[in-house]
Design a protein around this motif. Structure first.
Motif, short mmCIF file in Angstrom:
data_model
loop_
_atom_site.label_atom_id
_atom_site.label_comp_id
_atom_site.label_asym_id
_atom_site.label_seq_id
_atom_site.Cartn_x
_atom_site.Cartn_y
_atom_site.Cartn_z
N ARG A 83 38.38 37.45 45.71
CA ARG A 83 39.02 38.21 44.26
C ARG A 83 38.62 39.12 43.79
O ARG A 83 39.09 40.51 43.71
N SER A 84 36.67 39.37 44.25
CA SER A 84 36.22 40.16 42.80
C SER A 84 36.27 41.57 44.23
O SER A 84 35.93 42.72 43.70
N CYS A 85 35.93 41.36 44.91
CA CYS A 85 35.90 42.26 46.84
C CYS A 85 37.01 42.56 46.55
O CYS A 85 37.22 44.45 46.35
N LEU A 86 38.04 42.32 46.53
CA LEU A 86 39.80 42.60 46.74
C LEU A 86 39.66 44.03 45.70
O LEU A 86 40.31 44.90 45.47
N ALA A 89 37.12 46.82 45.48
CA ALA A 89 37.50 47.82 46.27
C ALA A 89 38.87 48.46 45.96
O ALA A 89 38.95 49.83 46.64
N ARG A 90 39.66 48.01 45.18
CA ARG A 90 40.56 48.49 44.53
C ARG A 90 40.18 49.66 43.76
O ARG A 90 40.63 50.61 42.88
N TRP A 105 45.86 53.84 50.67
CA TRP A 105 45.87 52.78 49.19
C TRP A 105 47.34 51.85 49.10
O TRP A 105 47.11 50.52 48.31
N GLU A 106 48.06 52.21 50.04
CA GLU A 106 48.92 50.40 49.99
C GLU A 106 48.65 49.05 50.66
O GLU A 106 48.29 48.17 49.45
N TRP A 112 47.33 42.73 45.73
CA TRP A 112 45.58 42.54 45.19
C TRP A 112 45.76 41.27 43.76
O TRP A 112 44.65 40.88 43.58
N ARG A 113 46.20 41.45 43.19
CA ARG A 113 46.36 40.28 42.37
C ARG A 113 47.33 38.44 42.17
O ARG A 113 47.01 38.44 42.11
#
Length: 310
Positions: A83-86, A89-90, A105-106, A112-113
């Motif tokens: 969860r933190s990595c994604l 990254a965003r 970007w998409e 992502w949530r």
């Protein structure tokens, strides 16, 4: 390119690779944990070790699947959780939005949530689905990068970050599992040994590729050589080292100056490529891996210094 932009691209790729590698590791941990005697071997502790979070659970505690799922998939306070990595990254991608294609970007932004909606019970229930979702997000990001991103210095920073993270995760996976997987002889002796070693290949998506190289022969030395030394397998350590040296040389060209990172990456390739079949296993897998991890850590510091990361 601004140093801040370069740093964002470098870490964006690292976070995406870390999220995928953690998902792969969790899959391997689950496969190993269903074997007879897994509780006595404390398989989930090895997963905690490879992700540097063992101390969170305590030295004497029995680590359960629920503990690992909560900490390594869902925990927003663990900087290495999926969860933190994604999310990171965003965040890095958002900071350099104009340096990305729309598809890149998409791939970072859509869904992502998703993990915020899961509790531990739901995550365990949908474990396979969640792991596949994470892997697919990472593959979509790489595919978007490869198909539409300019081959400029920003692309080289992306690929450098991804290669460094992948090399480290492959090394850690092999090292932590070493004592669990090492049988008493050089030939895999039983069904459990075979299942454990092939689970490592499965976690790296290397089962089919390994079979093409070695056929139906499975030995610890051969699997080690494949994971460490095969220059055609994109998750092997040497393949990642080759990529690091190549990308850093391109960056040196862009900037008109070689750096200590170039010298170190070339030394990493030279020393590892000089190993013969079976050498790593005979000379000491754990010692070799610890040396390579130290080199990777030092290279990361030198890259940051060379390109003035904050």
């Amino acid at each position: 390119m601004l140093s801040r932009t370069a740093e964002n691209l470098f870490w964006m790729a690292r976070y995406m690779e870390r999220a995928e590698s953690t998902a792969r590791l969790l899959t391997m941990g689950q496969r190993m944990a269903i074997l007879p005697g897994a509780t006595m071997r404390d398989e989930w502790r090895s997963v905690a070790q490879v992700t540097d979070c063992e101390e969170v659970f305590g030295k004497d505690a029995v680590i359960r699947e629920a503990d690992v799922v909560e900490h390594l998939i869902l925990n927003p306070d663990n900087p290495s959780s999926i969860r933190s990595c994604l999310a990171m990254a965003r965040q890095n991608g958002k900071s350099v939005r104009t340096a990305l294609t729309q598809e890149m970007w998409e791939s970072l932004n859509e869904g992502w949530r998703k993990l915020e909606t899961y509790g531990v019970v739901e995550a365990r229930r949908d474990f396979a689905e969640l792991v596949d979702w994470v892997k697919n997000r990472a593959m979509m990001f790489r595919g978007a990068t490869e198909s539409g991103h300019l081959r400029n210095e920003g692309h080289d920073f992306l690929r450098t970050g991804g290669a460094l993270e992948r090399a480290q995760m492959t090394l850690r996976l092999l090292d932590v599992k070493y004592y669990v997987l090492l049988p008493e002889t050089e030939v895999i002796g039983g069904h459990r040994d075979h299942y454990q070693w092939t689970s490592v290949l499965h976690a790296l998506s290397g089962s089919r590729a390994y079979h093409h190289v070695y056929g139906g022969s499975y030995t610890p030395a051969q699997i080690t050589d494949f994971i460490m030394l095969n220059r055609q397998f994109p998750r092997s350590v040497l393949y990642c080292f080759d990529q690091l040296a190549y990308r850093l040389q391109r960056l040196a060209h862009w900037h008109g100056q070689r750096t200590p990172a170039n010298l170190r990456s070339e030394e990493m390739v030279e020393t590892l490529s000089g190993a013969d079949s079976g050498d790593i296993f005979r000379k000491g897998l754990h010692e070799t891996i610890q040396g390579k991890l130290a080199q990777c850590n030092a290279l990361g510091v030198e890259i940051a210094e060379a390109y003035h990361f904050g």
